[in-house]
Design a protein around this motif. Sequence first.
Motif, short mmCIF file in Angstrom:
data_model
loop_
_atom_site.label_atom_id
_atom_site.label_comp_id
_atom_site.label_asym_id
_atom_site.label_seq_id
_atom_site.Cartn_x
_atom_site.Cartn_y
_atom_site.Cartn_z
N ARG A 16 0.86 -1.20 0.00
CA ARG A 16 0.00 0.00 0.00
C ARG A 16 0.88 1.22 0.00
N GLU A 17 0.58 2.14 -0.86
CA GLU A 17 1.35 3.38 -0.87
C GLU A 17 0.36 4.52 -0.79
N GLU A 18 0.52 5.35 0.24
CA GLU A 18 -0.35 6.51 0.35
C GLU A 18 0.31 7.68 -0.38
N LEU A 19 -0.36 8.18 -1.42
CA LEU A 19 0.21 9.29 -2.19
C LEU A 19 -0.03 10.61 -1.49
N CYS A 20 -1.18 10.69 -0.82
CA CYS A 20 -1.52 11.84 0.00
C CYS A 20 -2.76 11.40 0.78
N PRO A 21 -3.20 12.15 1.79
CA PRO A 21 -4.37 11.67 2.53
C PRO A 21 -5.56 11.43 1.60
N GLY A 22 -6.09 10.22 1.64
CA GLY A 22 -7.23 9.86 0.80
C GLY A 22 -6.88 9.17 -0.51
N ALA A 23 -5.61 9.12 -0.87
CA ALA A 23 -5.21 8.50 -2.15
C ALA A 23 -4.20 7.38 -1.90
N VAL A 157 2.11 5.36 -16.84
CA VAL A 157 2.54 6.35 -15.84
C VAL A 157 1.32 7.21 -15.55
N PHE A 158 0.85 7.08 -14.32
CA PHE A 158 -0.31 7.84 -13.87
C PHE A 158 0.20 9.16 -13.32
N LEU A 159 -0.47 10.23 -13.67
CA LEU A 159 -0.10 11.55 -13.16
C LEU A 159 -1.02 11.88 -12.00
N TRP A 160 -0.45 12.08 -10.85
CA TRP A 160 -1.25 12.38 -9.67
C TRP A 160 -0.96 13.81 -9.23
N GLY A 161 -1.89 14.69 -9.50
CA GLY A 161 -1.70 16.11 -9.23
C GLY A 161 -2.34 16.53 -7.92
N GLY A 162 -2.58 17.80 -7.81
CA GLY A 162 -3.16 18.36 -6.59
C GLY A 162 -4.56 18.89 -6.86
N LEU A 163 -5.00 19.80 -5.99
CA LEU A 163 -6.36 20.33 -6.13
C LEU A 163 -6.43 21.44 -7.17
N ARG A 164 -5.26 21.97 -7.55
CA ARG A 164 -5.25 23.00 -8.59
C ARG A 164 -4.58 22.44 -9.84
N ARG A 165 -5.09 22.84 -10.98
CA ARG A 165 -4.56 22.31 -12.25
C ARG A 165 -3.05 22.54 -12.35
N GLY A 166 -2.59 23.64 -11.81
CA GLY A 166 -1.17 23.98 -11.94
C GLY A 166 -0.25 23.22 -10.99
N ASP A 167 -0.81 22.47 -10.03
CA ASP A 167 0.05 21.74 -9.08
C ASP A 167 0.84 20.67 -9.84
N LYS A 168 2.13 20.63 -9.59
CA LYS A 168 2.98 19.69 -10.33
C LYS A 168 2.61 18.25 -9.97
N THR A 175 1.38 -0.83 -12.74
CA THR A 175 1.55 -2.05 -13.53
C THR A 175 0.33 -2.95 -13.33
N HIS A 176 0.27 -3.97 -14.14
CA HIS A 176 -0.84 -4.91 -14.16
C HIS A 176 -1.27 -5.32 -12.74
N GLY A 177 -2.51 -5.10 -12.43
CA GLY A 177 -3.04 -5.52 -11.13
C GLY A 177 -3.04 -4.43 -10.07
N ASP A 178 -2.37 -3.32 -10.33
CA ASP A 178 -2.36 -2.23 -9.33
C ASP A 178 -3.72 -1.54 -9.31
N VAL A 179 -4.14 -1.15 -8.12
CA VAL A 179 -5.42 -0.45 -7.97
C VAL A 179 -5.17 0.87 -7.24
N MET A 180 -5.70 1.94 -7.79
CA MET A 180 -5.60 3.28 -7.16
C MET A 180 -6.98 3.61 -6.60
N ARG A 187 -10.44 13.44 -3.32
CA ARG A 187 -11.44 13.09 -4.33
C ARG A 187 -11.38 13.98 -5.58
N LEU A 188 -11.06 15.25 -5.39
CA LEU A 188 -11.07 16.15 -6.55
C LEU A 188 -9.67 16.51 -7.05
N HIS A 189 -8.70 15.68 -6.71
CA HIS A 189 -7.35 15.94 -7.22
C HIS A 189 -7.30 15.74 -8.73
#
Length: 217
Positions: A16-23, A157-168, A175-180, A187-189
Amino acid sequence: MTFNLFEGMMQCQAQREELCPGATVLRGFATRDEAAIFAQLPEVTTAAPFRHMVTPGGFRMSVAITNCGSYGWVTDRTGYRYDKVNPESGKPWPSMPSIFLRLAQDAAASAGFPNYAPDACLVNRYEPGARLSLHQDKNERDFDAPIVSVSLGISTVFLWGGLRRGDKPMRVQLTHGDVMVWGGPARLHYHGVLTLKDGYHPLAGACQINLTFRKAA
Ligand code: SIN
Ligand code: FE2
């Protein structure tokens, strides 16, 4: 015994990898269901074939799309929406296979979202060269329920941004079988998928199939 238990716990955490709270990324979570998923998929895609939909701006999406469940996500010149019928055929979307639903519910629960009741499963097919630009998922009626995204086939390669479009955005190799799973404060990232590179997977062939579960209504 104690050592084995400890090892098991460490393995669980490593998956399990937490990318940020809730993700959360649940590594390999869908692998156990891969055979059943690929056995069910042709039923869905025969009833509702993949197609390249057109954006409201008039662009043909590089990702080919279909849906199963009570609602399907569609786009055309009039906008983005969830529809109970496939506009191409006028028929309801094929029902969501029970194995899909159970996988989505288990993944959501593992990521901290119990009682998940998705009513839509968007099926995306990426071929080499296809991509999905950064966007928020906000056509759903409310944002209380999370999004569950199952990656199958060649890696993306999934791009996981922030709440603003400009967030890097972070780049997350899926890979096969991974679930995000993303919900709650995430929720609105903004998110997207980088252009898919060439590859081959024994079950999916030269593409990536993504199942994205949503509670639309
Ligand atoms: C989506 O962002 O709606 C789908 C994500 C994906 O296909 O990986
Ligand atoms: Fe999305």
